[in-house]
Design an enzyme around this catalytic site. Structure first.
Site, PDB file in Angstrom:
ATOM      1  N   GLY A 383       0.829  -1.199   0.000  1.00 31.29           N
ATOM      2  CA  GLY A 383       0.000   0.000   0.000  1.00 31.29           C
ATOM      3  C   GLY A 383       0.860   1.244   0.000  1.00 31.29           C
ATOM      4  O   GLY A 383       2.077   1.184   0.187  1.00 31.29           O
ATOM      5  N   PRO A 385       2.478   4.951   1.100  1.00 28.41           N
ATOM      6  CA  PRO A 385       3.093   5.308   2.378  1.00 28.41           C
ATOM      7  C   PRO A 385       2.051   5.873   3.356  1.00 28.41           C
ATOM      8  O   PRO A 385       1.114   6.549   2.939  1.00 28.41           O
ATOM      9  CB  PRO A 385       4.092   6.411   1.999  1.00 28.41           C
ATOM     10  CG  PRO A 385       4.304   6.264   0.535  1.00 28.41           C
ATOM     11  CD  PRO A 385       3.072   5.669  -0.027  1.00 28.41           C
ATOM     12  N   LYS A 389       1.015   0.215   7.303  1.00 25.30           N
ATOM     13  CA  LYS A 389       1.614  -1.117   7.129  1.00 25.30           C
ATOM     14  C   LYS A 389       2.551  -1.444   8.296  1.00 25.30           C
ATOM     15  O   LYS A 389       2.451  -2.499   8.909  1.00 25.30           O
ATOM     16  CB  LYS A 389       2.377  -1.189   5.808  1.00 25.30           C
ATOM     17  CG  LYS A 389       1.524  -0.888   4.603  1.00 25.30           C
ATOM     18  CD  LYS A 389       2.292  -0.995   3.327  1.00 25.30           C
ATOM     19  CE  LYS A 389       3.391   0.032   3.176  1.00 25.30           C
ATOM     20  NZ  LYS A 389       2.937   1.423   3.092  1.00 25.30           N
ATOM     21  N   SER A 706      -2.353   0.976 -18.498  1.00 25.18           N
ATOM     22  CA  SER A 706      -3.715   1.282 -18.061  1.00 25.18           C
ATOM     23  C   SER A 706      -4.227   2.628 -18.545  1.00 25.18           C
ATOM     24  O   SER A 706      -5.381   2.963 -18.322  1.00 25.18           O
ATOM     25  CB  SER A 706      -3.810   1.195 -16.542  1.00 25.18           C
ATOM     26  OG  SER A 706      -3.151   2.292 -15.974  1.00 25.18           O
ATOM     27  N   LYS A 749      -7.133   3.666  -7.226  1.00 25.46           N
ATOM     28  CA  LYS A 749      -7.563   4.573  -8.298  1.00 25.46           C
ATOM     29  C   LYS A 749      -8.964   5.118  -8.004  1.00 25.46           C
ATOM     30  O   LYS A 749      -9.227   6.310  -8.176  1.00 25.46           O
ATOM     31  CB  LYS A 749      -7.542   3.836  -9.642  1.00 25.46           C
ATOM     32  CG  LYS A 749      -6.125   3.563 -10.156  1.00 25.46           C
ATOM     33  CD  LYS A 749      -6.156   2.757 -11.420  1.00 25.46           C
ATOM     34  CE  LYS A 749      -4.747   2.539 -11.954  1.00 25.46           C
ATOM     35  NZ  LYS A 749      -4.688   1.632 -13.087  1.00 25.46           N
TER      36      LYS A 749
END
Ligand code: ADP
Length: 844
Positions: A383, A385, A389, A706, A749
């Site tokens: 994930g 920053p 985590k 993408s 996104k």
């Protein structure tokens, strides 16, 4: 003319004044100051002084002739020193003008055919003119007779000079007691000076200077200077010799002293500290509980240490090694708490939300509970920053009751950082894994390997290969650190990895990991985290109670939007800390008022608004489509701009697009051409127009497939003049036939679209299930439209009415569509630019 003193067999020069006169040879008398002619014998490397007896070795014709001439008359000749000793055939200019009138006392024929003469210096002689230069020199000049000097000054100088000489005689082997006594008996000052110089043998120039000094007082003064210098040199010599001897003796003395100390200790019944240290090491080795093979190896090192002198440099290395090995927790392990309810409570106590992540962690703990020896998968939290985590890793350790150590792998390029340096290197250390185990103090800690995606391989080896060995349950039971040299069991360690972007983790490593995505937070979630965790923590840090500071919700929202626009909450916590510190300062200065942090007052603490969130365009535009990118900083919004200008069908791509993205653009264009009629594109646009595709924030490399759908939409909008809806954002890979393929990072996104206030997101249909775990509040605020083809995309993305000003177009004949010069490569896609795309966009 070559005259030398024989180099090897040079007898010590004698001095007639201090020696008994030989019988039958009366001293030569001659009126001083009378001009005379004398044959000249030049000598190198020697100055003959009056009263000095010197043997000379003659091997050249002119010298022999001069001696013969002298012998034929009164046996007197003039000896002068050569200015340069290198000259073999000196002329009148090459010799000093002042020499010594000498008498030949003996002539010898040597077995090798050469002649040796012994001469005795009589008096100083000053050459005024040369009467003859060949075949040997004859000089005209006058001799000087020594003046007798008396008086107090002469006495004082004589006494002090003799004192110096006595010192020299005591310290140097060069002067004997005898010579000193002889000097005492020389009656005149000048002769004393000459005698000392004869014994002292200073360099040629200095001897010549003494010869040229006719005035006895001045001469003796100069000689006493020379004596003083000699004494200094002697002193220095003595010191250096003393030091060298001392150094050599020290080792021996140290040995003797140690033996004596040991004997004394024994007498007193005390233990030697060196022995005591070795005994202590032995006890520690026995108590450490190492595997037998390891213990044997360590005992071997201990024996080597015992056999070594305590000051040996290697003994320090062995001691350091033994200390490291003994500091490792060979059998110390913490007991796992496998109470699932308690674990869930611990996770909830530190983190709000993150339900999916917490569920996965609890499943993992359940697995350990039911199968303690089973091979648990290695978790990898992925994930942006600041999404929590590291603190999740810490909570897992807390929930299990294990020690926690974080190892940062960002920027690690050297395999030795993981596996350690061999002991042969100076300053070698164990690798980070073993250091972390030592720090944890237990053999089963939770080790958080932070930022695995930021490791890189170079010529020093591939750290990810070493990491594979660390994580592989087949191998890590006997992990070999280069420094340790003995295997250490890592199988009980719980490894948790973190990464910002999953794709950047080296492939073989990624295959072994169980990825858990930790998505970014919505504004509401951030507000909640701030109120429940961040603000109370910062208040605690600054020592502020609730009576001193209060934040309104609007203030927190303003900080989130205007000062810390990010996927995680690290920046938010930093800004809250900045506010808390300022309030703490006011309180410390005596303020009693409660600081109420409202939205209006936020800028007074944090300065002007720092971030202007990327927003959807304020009106529908032709040729501008909004894409969704995924960077290492989380999801981002990104505009794709396309302009069609009259030209010859060139496709120009700018904005540092990578290879994959450039190919995507080509595919989008080919799709547009192949569906030209259906899309109502001008029939010959590929012959008469150039297309320029630009992705802003051109300084940041971008790559990934993408953005294909977004580029195709912007191109078709530019060519048809139909504007793109400003409230629609999209992502998806495009195929030549216009199919839309799934992409990565969908949650981030969609969150980015939500943050930017976009209400409609076009998503590849096969990505829809990625949103299952998405917070319902977000699902409710955003309309996600699944798309399977470009037709679906265009139907939803293009506004129904045409723009007021369609783009200019012109017809021409050429029929090529080619890309412009490649620009450097990066991404709305999977691959991560390090910087924030949206942030740079705002700064344009
Ligand atoms: P990361 O390791 O993902 O970069 P950190 O674990 O260092 O992030 O988190 C940054 C800060 O944000 C920490 O102080 C952490 O406690 C806090 N934080 C992040 N997510 C949450 C959450 N869901 N609940 C409470 N605090 C959080």
């Amino acid at each position: 003319m070559e005259t030398t003193r024989r180099p090897v067999r040079r007898p010590r020069q004698s001095h007639p004044l201090t020696q008994p006169q030989r019988p039958g040879r009366a001293p030569v008398t001659c009126a001083p100051g009378a001009t005379r002619k004398l044959p000249v014998l030049p000598v190198r490397n020697a100055v003959v002084l009056p009263n000095m007896v010197v043997p000379l070795y003659l091997d050249r014709e002119p010298a022999l002739l001069a001696v013969e001439d002298a012998a034929a008359h009164d046996g007197h000749l003039l000896i002068v020193a050569q200015r340069s000793p290198d000259l073999t055939d000196p002329t009148a200019d090459d010799v000093y003008a002042i020499g010594t009138e000498c008498e030949i006392t003996r002539t010898l024929q040597l077995p090798d055919g050469a002649t040796s003469v012994t001469v005795r210096g009589l008096r100083r002689f000053k050459v005024s003119q040369w009467a003859q230069v060949a075949p040997y020199g004859v000089a005209r000049g006058a001799a000087t007779e020594e003046q007798a000097v008396t008086g107090n000054q002469a006495d004082a100088l004589r006494r002090s000079t003799l004192q110096l000489l006595e010192h020299c005689a005591r310290q140097s082997e060069r002067f004997t007691e005898d010579q000193y006594i002889q000097a005492l008996n020389i009656p005149t000052l000048g002769a004393l000076a000459d005698y000392i110089v004869t014994q002292l043998e200073p360099p040629i120039q200095e001897r010549q200077a003494i010869l040229e000094q006719f005035e006895p007082l001045a001469r003796l003064r100069a000689v006493s200077q020379l004596l003083r210098r000699e004494l200094d040199v002697l002193e220095l010599e003595r010191k250096i010799t003393g030091e060298v001897e001392q150094e050599a003796d020290r080792g021996h003395r140290e040995f003797l002293i140690r033996t004596q100390i040991q004997a004394l200790r024994k007498e007193l019944g005390e233990r030697d500290p060196g022995m005591a240290e070795l005994d202590e090491l032995r006890e520690r080795i026995e108590a450490a509980g190492m595997p037998t093979a390891v213990e044997e190896r360590i005992q071997r090192d201990l024996r080597r240490l015992e056999a070594m002198p305590s000051m040996a440099p290697e003994s320090t290395v062995i001691r350091g090694y033994l200390d490291t090995v003994l500091a490792l927790p060979w059998r110390t392990a913490s007991k796992d708490q496998l109470d699932l309810r308690a674990a869930a409570a611990t996770l909830d106590a530190h983190h709000s939300g993150l339900h999916t992540v917490k569920d996965r962690i609890l499943e993992f703990i359940a697995m350990r509970k039911l199968s303690p020896q089973g091979r648990a998968p290695v978790l990898c939290l992925v994930g942006a920053p600041g999404v929590g985590k590291t603190s999740l890793g810490r909570s897992v350790a807390e929930a299990l009751g294990r020690q926690f150590v974080r190892i940062s792998l960002g920027g690690v390029r050297d395999e030795a950082e993981i596996r350690g340096h061999r002991r042969t290197y100076v300053g070698a250390l164990p690798g980070r894994i073993i250091q972390a185990i030592k720090q944890a103090g237990t053999s089963n800690p939770v080790l958080l390997l932070d930022e695995v995606d930021k490791m890189a391989a170079d010529f020093r080896g591939d750290p990810s290969a070493a990491l594979l060995e660390v994580l592989d349950p087949e191998q890590n039971a006997a992990f070999a650190d280069h420094f340790l040299e003995v295997p250490f069991d890592l199988s009980k360690v719980l490894f948790i990895l973190t990464a910002n972007v999953a794709n950047a983790i080296p492939g073989p490593l990624r295959d072994r990991l169980e990825m858990i995505e930790v998505p970014g937070y919505t504004e509401d979630e951030k507000l909640h985290i701030a109120k429940r965790f961040l603000i109370p923590r910062q208040m605690r840090e600054c020592g502020l109670s609730e009576t001193r500071i209060a934040f309104t919700d609007d203030a927190i929202r303003r900080v989130i939007r205007d000062y810390a626009f990010e996927a995680g909450v690290r920046g938010l916590e930093r800004e809250i800390a900045a506010i808390a510190r300022q309030v703490a300062r006011k309180v410390a200065e005596g303020s009693r008022a409660k600081a109420s942090i409202t939205a209006q007052r936020v800028p007074t603490y944090l300065g002007p608004q720092r971030y202007f969130p990327p927003e959807a365009e304020d009106r529908d535009e032709v040729g501008v489509a909004t894409g969704l990118a995924c960077t290492s900083a989380g999801g981002e919004l990104i505009s794709v701009e396309v302009t069609s200008v009259p030209g010859r069908g060139v496709l120009q791509l700018t904005g540092q697009l990578g290879e994959v993205m450039r190919e995507s653009a080509q595919a989008a264009l080919t799709f547009a051409r192949s569906r030209g009629v259906h899309l109502e594109l001008p029939a010959d646009f590929h012959e008469v127009s150039d297309l320029h595709v630009h992705l802003p924030a051109g300084g940041i490399p971008k790559d990934g497939p993408s953005a294909g759908v977004t580029m195709a939409t912007a191109m078709i909008s530019a060519l048809t003049g139909k504007p793109v809806r400003r409230d629609v954002a999209m992502t998806g890979e495009i195929t030549l036939r216009g199919r839309v393929l799934p992409v990565g990072g969908v949650k981030d996104k969609v969150l980015a679209a939500h943050r930017a206030g976009i209400h409609t997101v076009l998503l590849p249909a096969r990505n829809l299930r990625d949103l299952d775990a998405m917070a319902p509040a977000i699902r409710a605020s955003i309309e996600v439209i699944p798309v399977e083809s470009m037709d679906d995309v265009l139907r939803h993305a293009l506004a129904t009415q045409s723009a007021a000003k369609p783009q200019p177009r012109r017809r021409a004949a050429a029929s090529r569509v080619r890309s412009a010069e490649p620009q450097a490569a990066c991404s709305p896609g999977e691959l991560p630019p390090a910087a924030r795309v949206a942030r740079s966009r705002q700064s344009d």
